[in-house]
Design a protein around this motif. Structure first.
Motif, mmCIF file in Angstrom:
data_model
loop_
_atom_site.group_PDB
_atom_site.id
_atom_site.type_symbol
_atom_site.label_atom_id
_atom_site.label_comp_id
_atom_site.label_asym_id
_atom_site.label_seq_id
_atom_site.Cartn_x
_atom_site.Cartn_y
_atom_site.Cartn_z
ATOM 1 N N GLN A 38 0.646 -3.456 -2.081
ATOM 2 C CA GLN A 38 1.631 -2.728 -1.268
ATOM 3 C C GLN A 38 1.309 -1.235 -1.232
ATOM 4 O OE1 GLN A 38 4.538 -4.464 -0.020
ATOM 5 N NE2 GLN A 38 3.200 -6.146 -0.629
ATOM 6 N N GLY A 39 0.212 -0.858 -1.884
ATOM 7 C CA GLY A 39 -0.144 0.564 -1.952
ATOM 8 C C GLY A 39 0.648 1.315 -3.003
ATOM 9 N N LYS A 40 1.279 0.565 -3.897
ATOM 10 C CA LYS A 40 2.107 1.211 -4.919
ATOM 11 C C LYS A 40 1.390 1.299 -6.260
ATOM 12 C CE LYS A 40 6.605 0.230 -3.080
ATOM 13 N NZ LYS A 40 7.764 -0.598 -3.046
ATOM 14 N N HIS A 206 2.964 -2.845 7.637
ATOM 15 C CA HIS A 206 3.224 -2.206 6.348
ATOM 16 C C HIS A 206 4.400 -1.260 6.518
ATOM 17 C CE1 HIS A 206 1.368 1.479 7.784
ATOM 18 N NE2 HIS A 206 0.332 0.775 8.175
ATOM 19 N N GLU A 394 4.338 5.230 -4.146
ATOM 20 C CA GLU A 394 3.175 4.850 -3.353
ATOM 21 C C GLU A 394 2.014 5.796 -3.690
ATOM 22 O OE1 GLU A 394 4.282 4.181 0.748
ATOM 23 O OE2 GLU A 394 5.935 2.888 0.128
ATOM 24 N N GLN A 439 -0.957 5.550 0.887
ATOM 25 C CA GLN A 439 -0.355 4.246 0.604
ATOM 26 C C GLN A 439 -1.418 3.262 0.091
ATOM 27 O OE1 GLN A 439 1.413 1.909 3.820
ATOM 28 N NE2 GLN A 439 3.409 2.062 2.820
#
Ligand code: GUN
Ligand code: FE
Length: 454
Positions: A38-40, A206, A394, A439
């Motif tokens: 999730q880009g986290k 996203h 993120e 992200q």
């Protein structure tokens, strides 16, 4: 079965540097930073010795690990809380005139060219690429009054992968014939622009990275009726707001002659429903005490644009006082009032400004880095999403290398990671920005000589 390892797309191993408070930079040595799909930031482990890396990876394949050398470190991406996309076309020119004359002579004629959509695409491609290459992973953009060109800017930002607030500028008075709208067309086009951005975001699978922002150019160029309509639009769509405030003494005088019923310039925006916790006001150089207090009371943020304030001879904002009142402050390049699209340059000008104001209360390196990252995130009301490397946020970041070919930074044997970082802040430039991530994804820069690995 979904495992932790299968959700991880990248892991950094090495030095991570971020701001944890106004006064404190944290240097994480031998850190392992896990980024998920999730880009986290999924996990952050500090002080992992070389021989413990494999066991700490918890099954993440080693080809996902980016191992940093002693000249490399990862920092949060910079946040530019105030920049004009069309003005990049004359960045570095026109420093001879003060604000109102500068607008008439240089800015308005150049911005009028963005009536042409093809021209806008060509020029905006360069503006956005230049901002990203300089490490700006989030930007608050002013476009122009032209709806089609504003849409182009959104498309380009989306293609290049920057996180952004994008504003269609509103101007319906005290503007030249070639750059002015009617109240009706201004409101109609703003609504169309908002709907367009929502459509672009809904096509992306996203989190939406692009948000429309209500953008009255400044009170001088908007009638009371238009300002009130824009306040309503901000409320209807729950959107952030940006404008200019107390930049120049002639500007303030003219504004108060146009809005005699408001107590002061800051109140002009408040009186039209445009001052709240999602408002970003650029400059705030000549603020009365009660205006700063009103900013605090409304929890509105300030974009400190020191480079521009020197260039246009606007004055020197009192950031120390803003911070002592616990007002949200971030940095803005204000291209092309400011001559540089780099937040590093904004940071340096902010330091010079603070020294010139009062040698006893100068901004410290930790404070400057905070303003460039966490401060900007707070101004955008995105500090629970970006600004530093807290787990759950993120991953917007720059992989800095102080020893690239042609580096403006020279490294010596006595240097530590702390001194290399400080050299980057004061001597470095985009050549040191080896990779840029928004992200969790590496940004591919058009025309850049940066080789992307993933
Ligand atoms: N005030 C109104 N418009 C502008 C602009 O484009 N730049 C700056 N610096 N101040 C403004
Ligand atoms: Fe500006």
């Amino acid at each position: 079965m979904k495992t932790f390892a299968s959700s991880i797309t990248k892991v950094f191993y090495g030095t991570l540097i971020h701001s944890v408070s106004l006064k404190q930079i944290e240097y994480i040595k031998q850190g392992l930073l896990f980024i998920d799909n999730q880009g986290k930031i999924a996990r952050l482990v500090k002080n992992v010795a070389q021989d413990k890396v494999e066991s700490t990876l918890e099954g993440v394949e080693s080809d996902k690990v980016i191992r940093l050398n002693e000249d490399q470190f990862v920092i949060p991406g910079f946040i530019d809380t105030h920049i004009h996309a069309p003005q990049y076309t004359f960045c570095g020119n026109g420093h001879d005139l003060p604000l109102l004359e500068w607008l008439d002579t240089y800015t308005f004629p150049r911005e009028s060219k963005f009536a042409d959509r093809d021209y806008a695409r060509k020029l905006y491609t360069k503006s956005v690429a230049r901002s990203l290459r300089n490490g700006t992973t989030s930007a608050c953009w002013f476009a122009t009054i032209h709806l089609d060109a504003c849409k182009e800017l959104v498309d380009i930002i989306q293609e290049q992968g920057q996180r952004a607030y994008v504003g269609k500028v509103n101007m319906n008075q005290n503007s030249p014939d070639f750059l002015v709208e009617t109240t009706e067309s201004s409101v109609k086009d703003t609504r169309a622009f908002i709907e367009y951005v929502k459509g672009v975001n809904s096509k992306l699978n996203h989190n939406p990275l692009i948000t429309p922002i209500i953008t009255p150019r400044f009170a001088i160029s908007c009638t009371s009726e238009l300002l009130a309509e824009l306040g309503k639009l901000a409320q209807e769509y729950d959107l952030p707001i940006q404008s200019h405030l107390c930049e120049n003494l002639n500007e303030i005088g003219f504004t108060m002659s146009l809005f005699p019923d408001s107590a002061n310039y800051t109140s002009v925006y408040a009186d039209h429903g445009l001052l709240n916790d999602r408002t970003i006001m650029a400059h705030c150089v000549h603020m009365k005490e009660e205006e700063l207090d009103l900013m605090k009371q409304k929890n509105a943020g300030i974009s400190h644009c020191a480079n521009s304030n020197f260039n246009l001879k606007s004055g020197m904002a009192d950031v120390r006082k803003m911070l002592s009142k616990d007002i949200k402050v971030g940095l803005g390049t204000d291209v092309a009032g400011g001559y540089s699209p780099s937040i590093l340059e904004a940071l340096r000008a902010s330091r010079s400004c603070s020294v010139a104001r009062n040698v006893d209360t100068t901004l410290l390196v930790a404070e400057l880095f905070y303003l460039a990252t966490v401060g900007g995130a707070r101004v955008m009301e995105l500090d629970d999403i970006i600004g530093n490397f807290e787990v759950g946020k993120e991953f917007d970041a720059i992989l800095v290398n102080t020893a690239v070919d042609n580096s403006p930074v020279d490294v010596f044997d006595h240097d530590t990671i702390e001194t290399k970082f400080e050299k980057y802040l004061f001597v470095g430039d985009d050549r040191n920005n080896e990779k840029i991530f928004v992200q969790g994804k590496e940004v591919r820069l058009p025309g850049s000589n940066v080789v992307s690995h993933k």
